[in-house]
Design an enzyme around this catalytic site. Structure first.
Site, PDB file in Angstrom:
ATOM      1  N   ASP A   1     108.164  76.817  34.982  1.00  8.19           N
ATOM      2  CA  ASP A   1     107.311  77.253  33.722  1.00  8.19           C
ATOM      3  C   ASP A   1     108.495  77.614  32.750  1.00  8.19           C
ATOM      4  OD1 ASP A   1     106.197  78.772  31.857  1.00  8.19           O
ATOM      5  OD2 ASP A   1     105.218  80.223  33.570  1.00  8.19           O
TER       6      ASP A   1
ATOM      7  N   CYS B   1      98.304  73.473  33.800  1.00 10.31           N
ATOM      8  CA  CYS B   1      99.226  74.256  34.075  1.00 10.31           C
ATOM      9  C   CYS B   1      98.830  75.655  33.822  1.00 10.31           C
ATOM     10  CB  CYS B   1     100.642  74.125  32.883  1.00 10.31           C
ATOM     11  SG  CYS B   1     100.159  74.447  31.306  1.00 10.31           S
TER      12      CYS B   1
ATOM     13  N   ARG C   1     103.476  73.328  29.325  1.00 13.61           N
ATOM     14  CA  ARG C   1     103.870  72.090  30.034  1.00 13.61           C
ATOM     15  C   ARG C   1     102.509  70.974  30.050  1.00 13.61           C
ATOM     16  NH1 ARG C   1     104.653  75.419  35.334  1.00 13.61           N
ATOM     17  NH2 ARG C   1     103.316  76.643  34.082  1.00 13.61           N
TER      18      ARG C   1
HETATM   19  P1  4NP Z   1     102.359  76.752  30.673  1.00 14.93           P
HETATM   20  O1  4NP Z   1     103.430  78.037  30.190  1.00 14.93           O
HETATM   21  O2  4NP Z   1     101.567  77.162  31.604  1.00 14.93           O
HETATM   22  O3  4NP Z   1     103.285  75.710  30.736  1.00 14.93           O
HETATM   23  O4  4NP Z   1     101.514  76.839  29.351  1.00 14.93           O
HETATM   24  C1  4NP Z   1     102.788  79.421  30.017  1.00 14.93           C
HETATM   25  C2  4NP Z   1     102.594  79.685  29.044  1.00 14.93           C
HETATM   26  C3  4NP Z   1     102.176  81.162  28.879  1.00 14.93           C
HETATM   27  C4  4NP Z   1     102.367  82.264  29.764  1.00 14.93           C
HETATM   28  C5  4NP Z   1     103.027  81.573  30.790  1.00 14.93           C
HETATM   29  C6  4NP Z   1     103.281  80.276  31.137  1.00 14.93           C
HETATM   30  N1  4NP Z   1     101.832  83.313  29.773  1.00 14.93           N
HETATM   31  O5  4NP Z   1     102.236  84.338  30.606  1.00 14.93           O
HETATM   32  O6  4NP Z   1     101.328  83.463  28.532  1.00 14.93           O
END
Ligand code: 4NP
Length: 140
Positions: free
Chosen positions: A112, A3, A9
């Site tokens: 997300d 991800c 995720r």
């Molecule tokens: P992930 O979610 O890609 O599912 O781990 C996110 C975690 C952090 C961020 C964006 C999406 N961020 O912008 O810090």
């Protein structure tokens, strides 16, 4: 499992798939395309929804996807189109590109959940649980 941040995720996807496979036969790992959260444990909301479903993910540590993963893994599952493009951009051969798949069917994305509410984490869990069942069938 890939991800963006490797805290919401993909740690869930890793934990769910690990709970369904024989670890002696299948090596599962996760990573993020971004470096924002390297070394951090999963988001508490992911830890919580996993725990509610009997899956422990809090010992995972975020890391960034590296192109050497193409030789380490036979399949690379990505959560959405944006991360698909980032991973594909690191592939050097068609064989490497072919390893990369969106984890959901029909080009659907795992949304997300980072800036969303608790419900999104449950939705994420359910999508990934179904997806991992399909992955499991494809391995047998
Ligand atoms: P992930 O979610 O890609 O599912 O781990 C996110 C975690 C952090 C961020 C964006 C999406 N961020 O912008 O810090």
């Amino acid at each position: 499992m890939v991800c963006l941040g490797n805290i919401c995720r993909s740690p869930l996807a890793q934990g769910i798939l690990e709970s369904k496979i024989d670890p002696k036969k299948v090596d599962v790992d996760s990573a993020g395309t971004a470096a924002y959260h390297i070394g951090k444990p999963p988001d508490p909301r992911s830890i919580e929804i996993a725990k509610k479903n009997g899956i422990i993910i809090q010992n995972q540590k975020a890391r960034q996807f590296h192109k050497n993963e193409f030789s380490r893994f036979s399949k690379i599952y990505v959560m959405d189109q944006s991360n698909y493009k980032k991973v594909i951009a690191l592939a050097e051969t068609n064989q490497e590109k072919e390893k990369v798949k969106l984890i959901l069917k029909d080009q659907n994305e795992v949304p997300d959940p980072y800036y969303a509410g608790e419900d999104s984490f449950k939705h994420c869990f359910d999508l990934l649980d179904n997806a991992c069942d399909r992955i499991l069938k494809s391995l047998n």
